[in-house]
Design a protein around this motif. Structure first.
Motif, PDB file in Angstrom:
ATOM      1  N   TRP A 107       0.808  -1.213   0.000  1.00  0.00           N
ATOM      2  CA  TRP A 107       0.000   0.000   0.000  1.00  0.00           C
ATOM      3  C   TRP A 107       0.847   1.271   0.000  1.00  0.00           C
ATOM      4  O   TRP A 107       0.475   2.263  -0.648  1.00  0.00           O
ATOM      5  CB  TRP A 107      -0.970   0.002   1.178  1.00  0.00           C
ATOM      6  N   ALA A 112       2.225   1.473  -3.548  1.00  0.00           N
ATOM      7  CA  ALA A 112       1.114   1.691  -4.486  1.00  0.00           C
ATOM      8  C   ALA A 112       0.654   3.146  -4.468  1.00  0.00           C
ATOM      9  O   ALA A 112       0.474   3.763  -5.525  1.00  0.00           O
ATOM     10  CB  ALA A 112      -0.053   0.766  -4.136  1.00  0.00           C
ATOM     11  N   ILE A 146       1.193   5.602  -7.677  1.00  0.00           N
ATOM     12  CA  ILE A 146       0.061   6.228  -8.365  1.00  0.00           C
ATOM     13  C   ILE A 146       0.185   7.747  -8.299  1.00  0.00           C
ATOM     14  O   ILE A 146      -0.088   8.459  -9.281  1.00  0.00           O
ATOM     15  CB  ILE A 146      -1.271   5.762  -7.740  1.00  0.00           C
ATOM     16  N   VAL A 193      -1.257  -1.320 -13.588  1.00  0.00           N
ATOM     17  CA  VAL A 193      -1.910  -0.921 -12.343  1.00  0.00           C
ATOM     18  C   VAL A 193      -3.425  -0.865 -12.537  1.00  0.00           C
ATOM     19  O   VAL A 193      -4.195  -1.338 -11.683  1.00  0.00           O
ATOM     20  CB  VAL A 193      -1.385   0.449 -11.860  1.00  0.00           C
ATOM     21  N   LEU A 194      -3.874  -0.306 -13.654  1.00  0.00           N
ATOM     22  CA  LEU A 194      -5.303  -0.241 -13.934  1.00  0.00           C
ATOM     23  C   LEU A 194      -5.910  -1.638 -14.010  1.00  0.00           C
ATOM     24  O   LEU A 194      -6.970  -1.907 -13.418  1.00  0.00           O
ATOM     25  CB  LEU A 194      -5.546   0.509 -15.242  1.00  0.00           C
ATOM     26  N   HIS A 202      -4.698  -4.316 -12.657  1.00  0.00           N
ATOM     27  CA  HIS A 202      -4.571  -4.885 -11.321  1.00  0.00           C
ATOM     28  C   HIS A 202      -5.734  -4.437 -10.433  1.00  0.00           C
ATOM     29  O   HIS A 202      -6.338  -5.254  -9.716  1.00  0.00           O
ATOM     30  CB  HIS A 202      -3.232  -4.438 -10.724  1.00  0.00           C
ATOM     31  N   VAL A 203      -6.078  -3.159 -10.493  1.00  0.00           N
ATOM     32  CA  VAL A 203      -7.180  -2.631  -9.701  1.00  0.00           C
ATOM     33  C   VAL A 203      -8.512  -3.231 -10.154  1.00  0.00           C
ATOM     34  O   VAL A 203      -9.338  -3.649  -9.322  1.00  0.00           O
ATOM     35  CB  VAL A 203      -7.232  -1.087  -9.800  1.00  0.00           C
ATOM     36  N   ALA A 253      -8.758  -6.798  -8.952  1.00  0.00           N
ATOM     37  CA  ALA A 253      -9.031  -6.877  -7.514  1.00  0.00           C
ATOM     38  C   ALA A 253     -10.506  -6.584  -7.229  1.00  0.00           C
ATOM     39  O   ALA A 253     -11.135  -7.264  -6.400  1.00  0.00           O
ATOM     40  CB  ALA A 253      -8.135  -5.891  -6.766  1.00  0.00           C
ATOM     41  N   LEU A 254     -11.065  -5.589  -7.907  1.00  0.00           N
ATOM     42  CA  LEU A 254     -12.478  -5.260  -7.711  1.00  0.00           C
ATOM     43  C   LEU A 254     -13.384  -6.374  -8.235  1.00  0.00           C
ATOM     44  O   LEU A 254     -14.425  -6.680  -7.634  1.00  0.00           O
ATOM     45  CB  LEU A 254     -12.803  -3.934  -8.418  1.00  0.00           C
ATOM     46  N   LEU A 276      -8.882  -9.477  -2.381  1.00  0.00           N
ATOM     47  CA  LEU A 276      -8.654  -8.114  -1.905  1.00  0.00           C
ATOM     48  C   LEU A 276      -8.563  -8.055  -0.382  1.00  0.00           C
ATOM     49  O   LEU A 276      -7.729  -7.332   0.172  1.00  0.00           O
ATOM     50  CB  LEU A 276      -9.770  -7.192  -2.400  1.00  0.00           C
TER      51      LEU A 276
END
Length: 207
Positions: free
Chosen positions: A34, A37, A41, A174-175, A177-178, A181-182, A193
């Protein structure tokens, strides 16, 4: 019961909270994840803002200095994070995960680990090869020397292209990856998550 007995009983549990297991990530991995990250970002946003055509030169210079400072912090954190990731236990994939999804997840994770080191290194190379030779002050506390690279316009242009290309690649991963996770959290409703969240990584994520 003495204080020594209480300490002896709690110590093994405390140690396990910091380490990875086959069920979840430990607090060391979670904090690395975190912290880097959020900084990474932030760097992507800062890099976009400072590259605008209509940015005030004085503001742009300050943004560049902050960008370099944060980049060195990321590099300082990312290097031990890579070592920790290689040496630590890898949590098993969530129940029901297919082999292809598992392999894709591992590749994306490895790519992000690589890029969190490679992007700031390439940025360091840009500062090192620039004919301007502006000192790299980390938040005005310490000067970071340049890398032993050729100082020239051509070299600076080359490393700038490398830095930008790697940054755009990192942004794309990263996009993804996000979004992944969602998807795991809201669609599949698994622990992917949850086990990377600081407050639940040792308890609810193992269920």
């Amino acid at each position: 019961m003495t204080n020594h007995d209480l300490f002896s009983r709690s110590t093994p549990v405390d140690k396990k909270r910091w380490q990875n297991s086959t069920a979840t990530y430990g607090l060391i991995a979670v904090l690395f994840h975190w912290t880097i990250a959020l900084l990474f970002i932030g760097q992507l946003v800062l890099g976009y803002l400072m590259s605008g055509d209509n940015v005030d030169p004085a503001l742009q210079f300050n943004l560049f200095q902050y960008h370099k400072s944060i980049g060195f912090v990321i590099l300082a954190l990312a290097t031990p994070r890579v070592i920790w990731s290689v040496l630590s236990t890898k949590p098993h994939p969530p129940a029901g995960s297919g082999r292809v999804a598992h392999i894709a997840s591992r590749l994306a994770h490895a790519a992000l680990l690589f890029l969190t080191v490679a992007v700031p290194l390439a940025g360091w190379a840009v500062a090192s090869t620039s004919p301007l030779q502006i000192p790299s002050y980390v938040f005005d506390l310490v000067v970071i020397p340049g890398l032993p690279l050729e100082i020239s316009d051509a070299s600076e242009a080359l490393w700038t292209d490398v830095h930008e290309t790697l940054a755009y690649l990192a942004a794309a991963i990263v996009l993804l990856h996000v979004l992944a996770a969602l998807w795991h959290h809201f669609i599949r409703k698994d622990v992917t998550l949850k086990r990377m969240m600081p407050l639940v990584s040792r308890h609810t994520s193992a269920k």
